[in-house]
Motif scaffolding. Structure first.
Motif, PDB file in Angstrom:
ATOM      1  N   LYS A   1      37.710  45.112  37.862  1.00 32.30           N
ATOM      2  CA  LYS A   1      37.904  43.537  37.692  1.00 32.30           C
ATOM      3  C   LYS A   1      38.895  43.488  36.642  1.00 32.30           C
ATOM      4  CE  LYS A   1      33.578  41.955  38.839  1.00 32.30           C
ATOM      5  NZ  LYS A   1      32.254  41.113  38.237  1.00 32.30           N
ATOM      6  N   LEU A   2      38.853  44.087  35.710  1.00 33.70           N
ATOM      7  CA  LEU A   2      39.787  44.179  34.526  1.00 33.70           C
ATOM      8  C   LEU A   2      41.335  44.791  35.170  1.00 33.70           C
ATOM      9  CD1 LEU A   2      38.251  45.497  31.161  1.00 33.70           C
ATOM     10  CD2 LEU A   2      39.308  43.190  31.542  1.00 33.70           C
TER      11      LEU A   2
ATOM     12  N   ASP B   1      42.143  44.452  38.259  1.00 34.18           N
ATOM     13  CA  ASP B   1      42.912  43.418  39.199  1.00 34.18           C
ATOM     14  C   ASP B   1      43.437  42.227  38.118  1.00 34.18           C
ATOM     15  OD1 ASP B   1      42.143  44.877  41.328  1.00 34.18           O
ATOM     16  OD2 ASP B   1      40.440  43.897  41.750  1.00 34.18           O
ATOM     17  N   ALA B   2      42.533  41.701  37.203  1.00 31.18           N
ATOM     18  CA  ALA B   2      43.058  40.740  36.389  1.00 31.18           C
ATOM     19  C   ALA B   2      44.273  40.863  35.601  1.00 31.18           C
ATOM     20  CB  ALA B   2      41.719  40.072  35.586  1.00 31.18           C
ATOM     21  N   ARG B   3      44.152  42.181  34.864  1.00 32.69           N
ATOM     22  CA  ARG B   3      45.362  42.384  33.722  1.00 32.69           C
ATOM     23  C   ARG B   3      46.482  43.417  34.006  1.00 32.69           C
ATOM     24  NH1 ARG B   3      42.536  41.084  28.208  1.00 32.69           N
ATOM     25  NH2 ARG B   3      41.165  39.414  28.692  1.00 32.69           N
TER      26      ARG B   3
END
Length: 92
Positions: free
Chosen positions: A19-20, A22-24
């Motif tokens: 998730k991190l 993908d987001a950052r």
């Protein structure tokens, strides 16, 4: 003596890591300062592990330190694999 691996913790850590990522992006996990390109920021790995530990169900016992260390190692390995892949793509 056999190693103890908490598969739930590892799965949760991998999910939060993804998730991190993908987001950052990958650069979020790399040190911003210094002369070493593509150096992994240890505090970002610890953030993933701490979050996975916090997300455990209430009342669940803390996993053995050996399992937490294994989880940390696996997240670092995945980061190293991705950094190496990024280096090959950029021609370094």
């Amino acid at each position: 003596m056999a190693d103890i691996i908490d598969l739930t913790l590892l799965a949760d850590a991998r999910r939060y890591f993804q998730k991190l990522l993908d987001a950052r992006g990958l650069t979020y996990f790399l040190q911003k300062e210094g002369n070493r390109l593509f150096h992994i920021e240890p505090s970002k790995v610890e953030l993933v592990i701490r979050t996975a530990l916090r997300m455990r169900p209430a009342g669940a016992p803390r996993p053995p330190e050996q399992a937490v260390d294994h989880c940390r190692t696996e997240i670092r390995r995945e980061l190293i694999r991705r950094v190496a892949s990024a280096m090959l793509q950029t021609g370094l």
